[in-house]
Design a protein around this motif. Sequence first.
Motif, PDB file in Angstrom:
ATOM      1  N   LEU A 286       0.809  -1.217   0.000  1.00 25.56           N
ATOM      2  CA  LEU A 286       0.000   0.000   0.000  1.00 25.56           C
ATOM      3  C   LEU A 286       0.842   1.268   0.000  1.00 25.56           C
ATOM      4  CD1 LEU A 286      -2.586  -0.914   2.769  1.00 25.56           C
ATOM      5  CD2 LEU A 286      -3.026  -0.790   0.328  1.00 25.56           C
TER       6      LEU A 286
ATOM      7  N   CYS B  73      -5.854  -0.493   7.799  1.00 23.14           N
ATOM      8  CA  CYS B  73      -5.401  -1.816   7.344  1.00 23.14           C
ATOM      9  C   CYS B  73      -6.335  -2.923   7.825  1.00 23.14           C
ATOM     10  CB  CYS B  73      -3.965  -2.075   7.792  1.00 23.14           C
ATOM     11  SG  CYS B  73      -2.745  -1.114   6.858  1.00 23.14           S
TER      12      CYS B  73
ATOM     13  N   GLN C 265      -8.372  -5.258   5.217  1.00 21.11           N
ATOM     14  CA  GLN C 265      -8.231  -6.718   5.249  1.00 21.11           C
ATOM     15  C   GLN C 265      -9.599  -7.392   5.303  1.00 21.11           C
ATOM     16  OE1 GLN C 265      -5.520  -7.107   8.629  1.00 21.11           O
ATOM     17  NE2 GLN C 265      -4.170  -8.310   7.314  1.00 21.11           N
TER      18      GLN C 265
ATOM     19  N   LEU D 242      -0.982  -7.067   4.214  1.00 19.15           N
ATOM     20  CA  LEU D 242      -0.895  -5.668   3.808  1.00 19.15           C
ATOM     21  C   LEU D 242       0.447  -5.118   4.267  1.00 19.15           C
ATOM     22  CD1 LEU D 242      -4.456  -4.333   4.711  1.00 19.15           C
ATOM     23  CD2 LEU D 242      -3.639  -5.224   2.529  1.00 19.15           C
TER      24      LEU D 242
ATOM     25  N   VAL E 115       2.586  -1.549   4.212  1.00 20.24           N
ATOM     26  CA  VAL E 115       2.583  -0.123   3.905  1.00 20.24           C
ATOM     27  C   VAL E 115       3.989   0.211   3.422  1.00 20.24           C
ATOM     28  CG1 VAL E 115       2.218   2.215   4.771  1.00 20.24           C
ATOM     29  CG2 VAL E 115       0.788   0.330   5.611  1.00 20.24           C
TER      30      VAL E 115
END
Length: 96
Positions: A48, A60, A64, A84, A86
Amino acid sequence: MWRYDAAYATVATVVMMCLKERLEIVSEESTIDVQFRGLDRCTVTVALVMKSGAPVVSVCKEVQKEIVEEIRMLTPFVVEHVHLIVKKLVVEKTNA
C-alpha cells in the motif's frame, strides 16, 4: 494457464475496487499480488501507498476484512491470508 490468468485478474480487480474506495490509500501506486493454492484458495498481498496522517492500523484492519468479504461474495475463492504492507506514506499536495 488461461484459468489462472482469469482468476488472478478477477481477484486483483476485486482487491483494487476495495482500495479505490478508501480516501487514505493511493490505489494507483499500490500493488497487488495473488497466490493460489489448489482450485479454490488464495493469499492476497498488497503493498500500500497511504496518505500521511491516515490511521494506518485501523485502515489496514478494515481493508483486510473488506477484501476477504468482497472476494467471498464475488468469486468462488476462499481467502487464506491478506497481507498488507505499507510501503510508503505520501503527503498530499495542496492547491496553492
